[in-house]
Structures are given as structure tokens and as C-alpha cells.
Design an enzyme around this catalytic site. Structure first.
Site, mmCIF file in Angstrom:
data_model
loop_
_atom_site.group_PDB
_atom_site.id
_atom_site.type_symbol
_atom_site.label_atom_id
_atom_site.label_comp_id
_atom_site.label_asym_id
_atom_site.label_seq_id
_atom_site.Cartn_x
_atom_site.Cartn_y
_atom_site.Cartn_z
ATOM 1 N N MET A 35 0.732 -1.337 -0.145
ATOM 2 C CA MET A 35 -0.056 0.075 0.005
ATOM 3 C C MET A 35 0.803 1.295 -0.033
ATOM 4 O O MET A 35 1.558 1.469 0.745
ATOM 5 C CB MET A 35 -0.950 0.049 1.201
ATOM 6 C CG MET A 35 -1.918 1.240 1.312
ATOM 7 S SD MET A 35 -3.068 1.026 2.795
ATOM 8 C CE MET A 35 -1.737 1.022 4.092
ATOM 9 N N SER A 109 3.063 -6.042 5.817
ATOM 10 C CA SER A 109 1.921 -5.457 6.036
ATOM 11 C C SER A 109 0.964 -6.019 4.959
ATOM 12 O O SER A 109 0.765 -7.497 5.037
ATOM 13 C CB SER A 109 1.919 -3.958 5.904
ATOM 14 O OG SER A 109 0.700 -3.303 6.241
ATOM 15 N N GLN A 110 0.194 -5.443 4.274
ATOM 16 C CA GLN A 110 -0.757 -6.017 3.480
ATOM 17 C C GLN A 110 -0.103 -7.089 2.268
ATOM 18 O O GLN A 110 -0.771 -8.069 1.882
ATOM 19 C CB GLN A 110 -1.755 -4.942 2.359
ATOM 20 C CG GLN A 110 -1.058 -4.358 1.278
ATOM 21 C CD GLN A 110 -2.067 -3.248 0.647
ATOM 22 O OE1 GLN A 110 -2.891 -3.044 1.183
ATOM 23 N NE2 GLN A 110 -1.557 -2.967 -0.386
ATOM 24 N N ASP A 228 1.574 -2.423 18.176
ATOM 25 C CA ASP A 228 0.741 -1.687 16.632
ATOM 26 C C ASP A 228 -0.184 -1.015 16.919
ATOM 27 O O ASP A 228 -1.190 -1.254 17.468
ATOM 28 C CB ASP A 228 0.688 -3.226 15.865
ATOM 29 C CG ASP A 228 0.401 -2.824 14.431
ATOM 30 O OD1 ASP A 228 -0.028 -1.724 14.216
ATOM 31 O OD2 ASP A 228 0.795 -3.574 13.555
ATOM 32 N N HIS A 284 3.826 -0.643 13.873
ATOM 33 C CA HIS A 284 3.728 -1.170 12.712
ATOM 34 C C HIS A 284 4.891 -1.090 11.912
ATOM 35 O O HIS A 284 5.240 0.197 11.474
ATOM 36 C CB HIS A 284 2.390 -0.793 11.827
ATOM 37 C CG HIS A 284 1.958 -1.685 10.638
ATOM 38 N ND1 HIS A 284 1.690 -2.944 11.066
ATOM 39 C CD2 HIS A 284 1.820 -1.348 9.531
ATOM 40 C CE1 HIS A 284 1.315 -3.423 9.962
ATOM 41 N NE2 HIS A 284 1.484 -2.665 8.872
#
Length: 301
Positions: A35, A109-110, A228, A284
């Protein structure tokens, strides 16, 4: 020690292949960003590349670009259907002769859940090990607290769109973050209308091919950031989630129906020692180079 902050390492993915019988210097590397990032950002993908190259000299690097240029690549991380992205990545990997013997994968992450989809849907070339760094395997809900580019109107637009209609067909087709949006207060809507996460998590039935392909992994490593503030709930990074019907109490993977019914093979993988749960202090994607070298690199050899 140098911390990698979200601005430097947003969502990304990293693929490595160990060529049988060849020296470590020849190990190929494929990077898939996530992202708000792009294939060629020297502060994110470039940083990961340099860290790996520092320990694996001579590595072949392929940074996947989804689109015709860097701008399209970044925009597609927000607006290109995830299923189409996965198909494109599978096609690129299949055409790359450097990967024909198999590869390891690391997603940030994603990118963690996106690479899991690659493992489940595209067994050739084979993924050997999957390392998910802050990936949201049960999805995320609410907020969108630190969208990349906080000063941009795009972040507010995404927040409003997710709140108003995450499970509508138009939003599901065109907003990446909606495709792994998991609202525990709207479980039925999620199961029926999520076009990506509900599919790869076997929410609408059992795809035995998905299960077989994921179980073929040697190791599935999941990294959770213990402080996070971006992922809600953070336990999604270890495949846990909220109890259905509320958004306060969470349960670990081992207490979810996905595990107890073994719909994806995770219970069997766990008993075989194939699941690895790692925790790292920090927000994060905040971690040190030393932690990266000592904790993650061993899984790539």
C-alpha cells in the site's frame, strides 16, 4: 541499529529463491511492494534490497511493478482489484526462469496476505517458505489510522468509503483495502461480499486446492508488532481476530473456526511445527536491522 518506520517500509513483499546446488551469492530475490509504495522506492524496497544484499552477495533482484510506470504502480496498491494483482504477480513469477526451482516469500503489511494468496492459488513455481511481517491474515477493521500520505485527500476519501460501503460491489472491485476489510459486527456481509479475504480464508466453502497448496509450505512465519497502532486488531497478524458479533474481545488462531475445523490446513501445519509466531516490540513495521538479520534471514536459507 536503525528502525524502519512506516514511511520507509509501507506495505511490501519480498520473494527469495534458493537455487539447488548453487552458492548463496546466486539466490534470486523478487520484491512486491504494498500500500502506497512502488517497485522502485529507494527508501523502502531499496532499503530491503540493501539489507538482503548485505548478507547474500550477488543476489538477483526483481522488483515487481504492477502497471506501466511507477505512478501507476503506486496507485494500483490502492485501487487495483487484489485478485487481478495476484494473477499478474503469478504470471510474472511463472515467466521468470530464475524462480523455476522454487522461492521463499516475505510480505510486509498487506503484502503478507497477498503473498499467501499467491501460495494458495499459484503452486508453480513453488513457494518454499512464507514470512509475513505485519500481514493482516484475518483482515482489519475501523479507522485506517495512518494511511500513507496523511496530508493527501485520498486518505480521508478511503476512510469515508470504507465506513459507508466496504462490502458494496463497486467498492470491493476498486478499493484494495476494502477487499481485506473484516467487520466482526457484519460477519454475514463480510462472508457473502468480500471478494478477496473471505475467499482465501475459506469463508464460503472449502477449496481443497488452496488447502493443499498452503500446506506444501515448509514454514509459515507470522510476525506481530507488539505495539501496533495501525492494525485493528493487531492479533490479526498472528491469524487471530475478534470474537464474532463484538469488537472488544479477541481470540487467538487456535480458537477460531478456521483452525478448529482446519479449513485451511493451519491446524495440521501447527502440529507439524510449520507455523512460527514471532513478536517484535514496536509499532507497525518498526524494527531494527539487527532484528531483521538475526530473526528473519535464517528462514531464507
Amino acid at each position: 541499529m536503525c528502525s524502519l518506520k512506516m514511511a520507509a517500509l509501507r506495505a511490501a513483499a519480498l520473494l527469495l529463491w534458493l537455487s539447488p546446488g548453487r552458492a548463496a551469492a546466486a539466490v534470486p530475490l523478487v520484491i512486491w511492494h504494498g500500500m502506497g509504495d512502488s517497485c522502485c522506492n529507494p527508501q523502502s524496497m531499496g532499503y530491503v534490497k540493501r539489507m538482503v544484499e548485505a548478507k547474500i552477495p550477488g543476489v538477483y533482484v526483481l522488483s515487481l511493478k504492477i502497471g506501466n510506470n511507477v505512478l501507476q504502480d503506486m496507485e494500483n496498491s490502492f485501487f487495483m482489484n487484489v485478485n487481478d494483482q495476484v494473477r499478474e504477480v503469478c504470471s510474472q513469477l511463472a515467466r521468470d526462469l530464475h524462480l523455476k526451482g522454487g522461492y521463499n516469500a516475505m510480505g510486509f503489511s498487506q503484502g503478507g496476505q497477498f503473498l499467501r494468496a499467491v501460495a494458495q492459488r499459484c503452486p508453480s513455481p513453488p513457494m518454499l517458505n512464507l514470512i509475513s511481517v505485519g500481514g493482516q491474515h484475518q483482515g482489519r477493521v475501523y479507522g485506517f489510522p495512518r494511511c500513507p500520505g496523511e496530508s493527501s485527500h485520498i486518505c480521508d476519501w478511503i476512510r469515508k468509503t470504507l465506513d459507508l460501503g466496504a462490502y458494496t460491489p463497486a467498492v470491493q472491485e476498486h478499493l484494495v483495502q476494502a477487499e481485506y476489510w473484516h467487520d466482526p459486527l457484519k460477519e454475514e456481509d463480510y462472508r457473502k461480499n468480500s471478494i478477496f479475504l473471505a475467499d482465501i480464508n475459506q469463508e464460503r466453502g472449502i477449496n481443497e486446492t488452496y488447502k493443499k497448496n498452503l500446506m506444501a509450505l515448509k514454514k509459515f512465519v507470522m510476525v506481530k508488532f507488539l505495539n501496533d497502532t495501525m492494525v485493528d486488531p493487531p492479533i490479526s497478524e498472528w491469524f487471530g481476530f475478534y470474537k464474532s458479533g463484538q469488537a472488544k474481545e479477541t481470540v487467538p488462531l487456535q480458537e477460531t473456526a478456521l483452525y478448529t475445523e482446519d479449513r485451511l490446513g493451519l491446524q495440521e501445519m501447527d502440529k507439524a511445527g510449520k507455523l512460527v509466531f514471532l513478536g517484535v516490540k514496536g509499532d507497525h513495521l518498526h524494527f531494527s536491522e539487527e532484528w531483521f538479520y538475526t530473526t528473519l534471514l535464517p528462514f531464507l536459507h
